[in-house]
Design a protein around this motif. Structure first.
Motif: not given
Length: 327
Positions: A44-49
């Motif tokens: 998981l992260a802030s977005d999937t970039a």
């Protein structure tokens, strides 16, 4: 027990081993279990970039925080070299408060503890982190009781580990908790690591000698101790070197160094003994006397108390010379 849903929180500059180590443990455990058991792991992260780890490796999160607004069984935040001094990530903090703390077990690997701290999840709790960052964690989050020497720590649902490869130790402990020690041992053997290593993380950290005015009373004592370890260094002798009374020198040590004169001398002796155990094949008995211990048994007690393992085991773990040497 059914399949466990695991969320591993990553970020730009994450330590690759903080991610790969626990994931490999959970993967090994899953391979040995039935299809209805094991672990489903997501990044998981802030977005999937794509993100770049501190070693340059690219990582692609499975889900953004917005896409992962649900409960997991295990939530872990991976650390990174820059994380202790980084500005808090508001999105990460919000997700950890809303969903991380709802997990049956949640915590951090290495400096991921700083992210937990920013989310308010370390208040009135016991935690650990990399030995190099433990003092900073304690200063930054004074409501947390930081255990400087633990490989991993458990406080209720909160689980935290020391630096980098200690995330493997933490994951093995979780597997043992879920599926028994035998499976954790099998996973450790597959990964060619120990299932439960001896001693705390102090055995990996160098002794941080205090700096300051070399002409001050403490400075004079420090210099003398380093160069005269084999002497009998009683408080009276240290007071004589400092030019103060025994009571005054004891007070100065506690005030300026946070330890008694006895603890200071023992720390210097242990650190010198560690260097000799690593770099020479001198017998342990000789090292003990050269470092000022009254006997090998006294050095053994000091090592067990401070590092959690014997001088012989320390040498076996860290020696830099061929193994067919004397003990």
């Amino acid at each position: 027990m059914g399949r466990q849903q695991v969320a591993l929180v990553i970020h730009e500059g994450v330590q690759a081993l903080d991610v790969a180590g626990p994931l490999d443990v959970f993967a090994e455990a899953t391979a040995a279990l039935t299809s209805s058991e094991g672990y489903d792991c997501l990044l998981l992260a802030s977005d999937t970039a794509p993100l770049r780890a501190s070693n340059g490796m690219a990582m692609i999160p499975h889900l953004s925080f917005r896409q992962a607004e649900r409960q997991f069984d295990i939530v872990l935040v991976a650390g990174g070299p820059a994380l202790p001094d980084a500005e808090p990530d508001a999105g990460m903090s919000n997700w950890l408060r809303s969903w991380g703390a709802q997990a049956g077990r949640y915590g951090s690997i290495c400096t991921g503890a700083f992210a937990l701290g920013h989310a308010g999840l370390l208040n009135e709790r016991v935690a650990t982190t990399h030995w190099q960052n433990a003092a900073q964690l304690a200063a930054q989050f004074p409501a947390c009781r930081v255990e400087h020497d633990r490989i991993h720590a458990r406080d209720g649902a909160l689980v935290t580990s020391a630096g980098v490869t200690a995330g493997i130790d933490l994951a093995l402990a979780l597997v043992a908790e879920d599926h028994g020690a035998a499976l954790a041992l099998a996973c450790a053997k597959r990964l060619v690591v120990v299932a439960q290593r001896q001693g705390g993380q102090s055995q990996f950290s160098p002794l941080l000698l205090p700096h300051g005015d070399p002409e001050s009373p403490i400075g004079r004592v420090r210099d003398h101790v380093i160069h005269h370890l084999a002497e009998a260094l009683s408080v009276d002798r240290l007071a004589e070197i400092a030019g103060t009374s025994p009571r005054t020198v004891a007070r100065l040590f506690v005030k300026e160094l946070g330890q008694t004169p006895h603890d200071f001398v023992e720390s210097i002796r242990i650190d010198h003994a560690r260097n000799l155990l690593e770099a020479t094949d001198r017998p342990i008995k000789t090292i003990a006397f050269d470092c000022g211990f009254s006997s090998p048994q006294q050095m053994l007690g000091a090592f067990q108390r401070r590092l959690g393992l014997s001088p012989l085991r320390y040498r076996e773990n860290f020696r830099s010379f061929p193994s067919d040497t004397r003990s």
